[in-house]
Design a protein around this motif. Structure first.
Motif, PDB file in Angstrom:
ATOM      1  N   PHE A   9      31.098  40.646  44.424  1.00  0.00           N
ATOM      2  CA  PHE A   9      32.438  40.239  44.017  1.00  0.00           C
ATOM      3  C   PHE A   9      33.251  39.773  45.218  1.00  0.00           C
ATOM      4  N   PHE A  13      34.533  36.031  45.570  1.00  0.00           N
ATOM      5  CA  PHE A  13      35.989  35.877  45.555  1.00  0.00           C
ATOM      6  C   PHE A  13      36.484  35.222  46.840  1.00  0.00           C
ATOM      7  N   GLN A  30      39.171  32.076  40.788  1.00  0.00           N
ATOM      8  CA  GLN A  30      39.331  33.402  41.381  1.00  0.00           C
ATOM      9  C   GLN A  30      39.939  34.376  40.386  1.00  0.00           C
ATOM     10  N   PHE A  34      38.131  37.816  39.146  1.00  0.00           N
ATOM     11  CA  PHE A  34      38.822  39.093  39.241  1.00  0.00           C
ATOM     12  C   PHE A  34      38.906  39.776  37.875  1.00  0.00           C
ATOM     13  N   THR A  35      39.246  39.003  36.839  1.00  0.00           N
ATOM     14  CA  THR A  35      39.361  39.557  35.484  1.00  0.00           C
ATOM     15  C   THR A  35      38.024  40.080  34.992  1.00  0.00           C
ATOM     16  N   ILE A  38      37.179  43.387  36.774  1.00  0.00           N
ATOM     17  CA  ILE A  38      37.979  44.511  36.260  1.00  0.00           C
ATOM     18  C   ILE A  38      37.500  44.933  34.877  1.00  0.00           C
TER      19      ILE A  38
END
Length: 49
Positions: A9, A13, A30, A34-35, A38
């Motif tokens: 990640f 990223f 990005q 990130f989503t 999570i």
């Protein structure tokens, strides 16, 4: 396995645009990375216990 996912990640990223050559002027790729990270953490936590 968690450390591998975290390393992947951070790499995607931080340097994914340079490595894969995608254009991301407003940061939507990005944000999607990130989503998904999570949501993957949430699903993993829910399935664990």
């Amino acid at each position: 396995m968690v450390w591998l996912a975290l390393a992947m990640f951070v790499t995607l990223f931080g340097w994914g645009a340079q490595y894969f050559g995608w254009s991301d002027p407003v940061g939507k790729v990005q944000l999607a990375l990130f989503t998904s990270f999570i949501l993957g953490m949430i699903c993993g936590y829910k399935n664990k216990g």
